[in-house]
Write an enzyme that holds these catalytic residues in place. Structure first.
Site, short mmCIF file in Angstrom:
data_model
loop_
_atom_site.label_atom_id
_atom_site.label_comp_id
_atom_site.label_asym_id
_atom_site.label_seq_id
_atom_site.Cartn_x
_atom_site.Cartn_y
_atom_site.Cartn_z
N ASN A 1 0.42 -2.45 6.68
CA ASN A 1 1.01 -1.43 5.81
C ASN A 1 0.45 -0.04 6.09
O ASN A 1 0.71 0.89 5.36
CB ASN A 1 0.84 -1.80 4.34
CG ASN A 1 -0.62 -1.94 3.94
OD1 ASN A 1 -1.49 -1.28 4.51
ND2 ASN A 1 -0.90 -2.78 2.96
N ASP A 2 -0.35 0.09 7.16
CA ASP A 2 -0.97 1.38 7.47
C ASP A 2 -0.10 2.27 8.34
O ASP A 2 -0.50 3.36 8.71
CB ASP A 2 -2.31 1.17 8.16
CG ASP A 2 -3.41 0.97 7.13
OD1 ASP A 2 -3.11 1.06 5.94
OD2 ASP A 2 -4.56 0.74 7.53
N ASP B 1 10.40 0.82 3.04
CA ASP B 1 10.07 2.15 2.54
C ASP B 1 11.34 2.94 2.27
O ASP B 1 12.36 2.76 2.94
CB ASP B 1 9.22 2.91 3.57
CG ASP B 1 7.78 2.42 3.59
OD1 ASP B 1 7.37 1.72 2.64
OD2 ASP B 1 7.08 2.75 4.55
N ASP C 1 0.88 -1.17 0.00
CA ASP C 1 0.00 0.00 0.00
C ASP C 1 0.91 1.22 0.00
O ASP C 1 1.42 1.61 1.03
CB ASP C 1 -0.91 0.00 1.23
CG ASP C 1 -1.86 1.19 1.24
OD1 ASP C 1 -1.88 1.96 0.25
OD2 ASP C 1 -2.58 1.35 2.23
N TRP D 1 7.36 -4.08 7.02
CA TRP D 1 6.37 -5.15 7.09
C TRP D 1 6.63 -6.12 5.96
O TRP D 1 7.35 -5.81 5.02
CB TRP D 1 4.96 -4.59 7.05
CG TRP D 1 4.35 -4.33 5.70
CD1 TRP D 1 3.45 -5.11 5.03
CD2 TRP D 1 4.54 -3.17 4.86
NE1 TRP D 1 3.09 -4.52 3.84
CE2 TRP D 1 3.73 -3.33 3.71
CE3 TRP D 1 5.31 -2.01 4.97
CZ2 TRP D 1 3.68 -2.40 2.69
CZ3 TRP D 1 5.26 -1.07 3.95
CH2 TRP D 1 4.46 -1.26 2.83
#
Lengths: 173, 396
Positions: free
Chosen positions: A145-146, A117, A73, A98
């Protein structure tokens, strides 16, 4: 449920329950550094797929339906000056991340994918991709992924996400 | 030369006509406008009407420039709908204390924009001015930062304390005294995230192993007791959402598969009740399930509202859906099925006797208003500068 996934999760949960916060951080760091030192598979591009005995994968890493992005995401680094496993120039790769388990259609295997990331610049803005397969809410940090995963980096600015093969998942029994 | 001469004559003629016209018109016109003072800044009422919402634009494409819009949904024109805004940097979370007339925001800054020293701060905004009136510097690099959550901040102990959820990824809660604006302490919540109301002076957090960790606080803010409840879900196979609707002393936590768990949060330790199915038996073949970001909210009549989607599958639980289902929580019964104009990602319900429903339409990031009684679509609110309003809240 893939065994390696399960192992990761159980270890994380075990640590979360039993360790101090600092200890937990250190342990997760250890796990992730460990994951990072697993040699990347010698992945060949689709062009080499015909050569027998060589690992293969197919698809466009700048496309959201690329197999590795099953649990992603975010903005695809492939569209931001990086690639599916590298960060764009001038950014910093988060060591904390993650994971997802994605099936490579080219060889029929499931792989553990680390979605590191790239940080230090504002949102890339291109190729926003949300697939969320196997994703879980915040209470499962290993599979969520939040969160802004620019943790452990000098800048928290989120730029884009990679999808790095860190291992072959064990097949379900 | 000839051209310049002609131009001058033309200009003189036109000016003459205009001057004549002005002189004539002045006889019929009202007096000129008075000279106006400069420097006047609008203020808002101390108590926000129920029709006002706090629309949280996370600024997903430029996270250091997030913004909260105060919107009056009862007004009919854009000019009267927008009451004001305030900035919240780096996907911060907010909560409101109407008693204190304050809105709190957990924010993060770097000294040089996207680089430089990091500063985490709890900013105290004044409801009437929408300007900062104070701040508490938070421990560096800890506060939870992610997609918007309603329970990343929690006011507790009758409004005296504020809990700030941390995720670094070690999890804890920073406790702040709202009277003194000082940090009281930090409470570790190992393996458990966020901060949900529990009792009068405590909170609960949701754990990876499928249970709550309830923390009771002593009068000085230290931990009196921490209790882990029994396991009630499996985060692999039967996960729940971390978003509840809190009605009275019961928090309703939906599961991703479509059950809802009533959790008694009136006492010092969370008590999980028997779950019931949100989807009537006859409709289960269509695989209806909850989905969205701020997917659930409640009204003051004991009902909760939740975004639902059919054909649920792995990965669809955050994507929102085409309907909002409304439940009488006490009766465990669906009382309304609202078909949205197209799709909903987050929702909020206003307080009071005649609540209205606000739904974020992710297709164009507009806000849609619905009548909660009839389920009818009322209007769209859009074009006020919003880009990614991922979380919406009825004002308190």
């Amino acid at each position: 449920m893939k065994l390696l996934d399960k192992l990761f999760e159980q270890q994380t949960r075990h640590l979360a329950q039993r360790s101090s916060r600092r200890g937990m951080l250190k342990a997760i760091g250890g796990l992730l550094v460990g994951a990072g030192t697993i040699p990347l598979l010698p992945v060949a591009r689709a062009a080499a797929a015909d050569a027998p005995g060589r690992p293969t994968e197919k698809g466009d890493p700048a496309s959201c339906d690329y197999w590795r992005y099953c649990a992603i995401d975010g903005f695809l680094c492939s569209c931001c000056g990086g690639s599916e496993n590298t960060c764009p120039p001038g950014t910093e790769m988060s060591p904390v991340t993650w994971i997802g388990t994605c099936r490579n259609p080219a060889d029929g295997r499931n792989y553990v994918i680390s979605y590191n990331d790239c940080c230090g610049k504002s949102s890339c803005g291109a190729c926003l991709c949300q697939r969320d397969e196997g994703d879980r809410p915040l209470y499962r940090p290993d599979k969520t992924n939040d969160i802004n995963w620019c943790l452990g980096t000098t800048s928290l600015a989120y730029h884009c996400s990679t999808a790095i093969v860190v291992g072959v998942a064990f097949e379900a029994e | 030369m000839m051209i310049a001469y002609k131009s001058r004559r033309l200009l003189a003629a036109v000016t003459g006509i205009l001057l004549t016209g002005t002189a004539l018109a002045q006889q019929d016109r009202p007096p000129p406008l008075p000279i106006e003072p400069t420097g006047i800044i609008e203020t808002l009422p101390a108590a926000y009407p129920p029709s006002w919402f706090l629309v949280q634009d996370a600024g997903f494409f430029h996270m250091s420039d997030g913004k909260v819009y105060v919107i009056d949904t009862a007004a009919d024109t854009l000019a009267s709908q927008v009451k004001g805004t305030f900035n919240v940097s780096m996907i911060g979370n907010i909560t409101q204390s109407p008693e204190r007339g304050e809105i709190y925001a957990a924010e993060t800054f770097h000294t040089r924009g996207s680089r430089g020293d990091r500063i985490d701060v709890l900013t105290v905004f004044d409801q009437t001015t929408l300007a900062p009136k104070g701040e508490v510097i938070l421990p560096k690099g800890k506060r939870f930062m992610g997609m918007p959550e309603r329970y990343a901040l929690l006011i507790m102990d009758n409004g005296r304390w504020l809990g700030v959820a941390n995720f670094s990824p070690a999890t804890s809660v920073t406790l702040i005294d709202l009277d003194t604006r000082k940090i009281v302490g930090e409470i570790p919540t190992p393996g458990c995230v966020l901060v949900y109301p529990t009792g009068t002076r405590g909170f609960s957090s949701l754990c990876a192993d499928g249970r709550f960790l309830s923390t009771e606080l002593a009068a000085d803010g230290s931990v009196a007791k921490q209790t882990r409840t029994d396991v009630f879900f499996n985060s692999d196979t039967t996960p729940i959402f971390e978003h509840p609707a809190v009605i009275g002393s019961t928090a309703f936590f939906p599961s991703i598969a479509g059950l809802v768990y009533p959790v008694d949060i009136g006492g010092p330790v969370a008590k999980v009740g028997e779950p019931w199915n949100l989807v009537p038996e006859a409709e289960r073949a269509q695989k209806w399930a909850p989905a969205g970001i701020g997917l659930i909210d409640k009204d003051d009549q004991g009902r909760f509202y939740i975004i639902m989607h059919p054909d649920a599958k792995d990965g669809s639980y955050q994507g929102g859906g085409p309907e909002v289902w409304v439940y009488d929580a006490a009766a465990k019964k669906r009382v309304q099925r609202i078909k949205l104009q197209s799709w909903g990602l987050s929702l909020a319900v206003s307080r009071g006797e005649n609540p209205v429903l606000m739904v974020v339409n992710p297709a164009d990031m507009s806000l849609e208003m619905y009548n909660t009684g009839s389920g009818e679509f009322i209007k769209t609110i859009s074009g006020f500068g919003q880009e990614t309003p991922l979380m919406v809240n009825g004002s308190k």
